[in-house]
Scaffold this motif. Structure first.
Motif, PDB file in Angstrom:
ATOM      1  N   MET A   1      -9.677 -14.877 -47.983  1.00 43.22           N
ATOM      2  CA  MET A   1     -10.107 -14.798 -46.610  1.00 43.22           C
ATOM      3  C   MET A   1     -10.115 -13.334 -46.179  1.00 43.22           C
ATOM      4  O   MET A   1      -9.164 -12.607 -46.449  1.00 43.22           O
ATOM      5  N   LYS A  39      -5.416  -6.183 -51.633  1.00 44.07           N
ATOM      6  CA  LYS A  39      -5.134  -6.931 -50.400  1.00 44.07           C
ATOM      7  C   LYS A  39      -5.653  -6.193 -49.165  1.00 44.07           C
ATOM      8  O   LYS A  39      -6.113  -6.808 -48.218  1.00 44.07           O
ATOM      9  N   ARG A  41      -8.411  -4.033 -48.273  1.00 41.84           N
ATOM     10  CA  ARG A  41      -9.698  -3.647 -48.845  1.00 41.84           C
ATOM     11  C   ARG A  41     -10.227  -2.331 -48.317  1.00 41.84           C
ATOM     12  O   ARG A  41     -10.754  -1.519 -49.056  1.00 41.84           O
ATOM     13  N   ASP A  57      -7.994  -8.699 -47.460  1.00 44.34           N
ATOM     14  CA  ASP A  57      -8.459  -9.830 -48.259  1.00 44.34           C
ATOM     15  C   ASP A  57      -7.224 -10.573 -48.746  1.00 44.34           C
ATOM     16  O   ASP A  57      -6.572 -10.150 -49.702  1.00 44.34           O
ATOM     17  N   VAL A  58      -6.875 -11.640 -48.050  1.00 48.39           N
ATOM     18  CA  VAL A  58      -5.646 -12.383 -48.329  1.00 48.39           C
ATOM     19  C   VAL A  58      -5.950 -13.876 -48.439  1.00 48.39           C
ATOM     20  O   VAL A  58      -7.035 -14.330 -48.054  1.00 48.39           O
ATOM     21  N   SER A  59      -5.000 -14.642 -48.930  1.00 51.41           N
ATOM     22  CA  SER A  59      -5.230 -16.069 -49.146  1.00 51.41           C
ATOM     23  C   SER A  59      -5.042 -16.913 -47.897  1.00 51.41           C
ATOM     24  O   SER A  59      -5.520 -18.046 -47.849  1.00 51.41           O
ATOM     25  N   SER A  60      -4.352 -16.366 -46.884  1.00 56.36           N
ATOM     26  CA  SER A  60      -4.085 -17.176 -45.692  1.00 56.36           C
ATOM     27  C   SER A  60      -3.721 -16.289 -44.506  1.00 56.36           C
ATOM     28  O   SER A  60      -3.380 -15.109 -44.670  1.00 56.36           O
ATOM     29  N   GLU A  63      -0.186 -15.106 -44.984  1.00 55.80           N
ATOM     30  CA  GLU A  63      -0.031 -13.934 -45.838  1.00 55.80           C
ATOM     31  C   GLU A  63      -0.380 -12.663 -45.064  1.00 55.80           C
ATOM     32  O   GLU A  63       0.329 -11.654 -45.173  1.00 55.80           O
ATOM     33  N   CYS A  85     -16.359 -14.193 -41.808  1.00 57.29           N
ATOM     34  CA  CYS A  85     -17.042 -15.060 -42.768  1.00 57.29           C
ATOM     35  C   CYS A  85     -18.451 -14.505 -42.976  1.00 57.29           C
ATOM     36  O   CYS A  85     -18.963 -13.735 -42.159  1.00 57.29           O
TER      37      CYS A  85
END
Length: 96
Positions: A1, A39, A41, A57-60, A63, A85
């Protein structure tokens, strides 16, 4: 994300210079490590301000919160976060 994050830093004028210098050095080391990991960017300074625009740019969201809230300058930051997005008119097929 992907997340667009604006961080405005407001160190107290009463903070001793050596403390401010140490905080900034630690912050820089952590920020560069997160950039190397992918992470954090992008990191862009806002001209004429003690502020930056960054892309993470992280997973959640959790995070992202953990990364930002553990930064040494976090207690002195005003932060604005916008999730990103892909735009349907983008000519790019990836985030590279």
């Amino acid at each position: 994300m992907l997340f667009h994050v604006r961080m405005d830093v407001n160190l107290p004028q009463t903070m001793p210079e050596n403390q401010a210098t140490a905080l900034k050095k630690t912050e820089k080391d952590i920020a560069q490590g997160l950039q190397e990991s992918g992470k954090w960017r992008h990191l862009w300074r806002i001209a004429g301000q003690y502020a930056n625009i960054s892309v993470f740019d992280v997973s959640s969201v959790d995070e992202l919160h953990t990364l930002i809230s553990t930064l040494p300058l976090f207690p002195y930051m005003q932060i604005q976060i916008m999730p990103l997005c892909r735009h349907p008119s983008s000519i790019r097929s990836n985030d590279a």
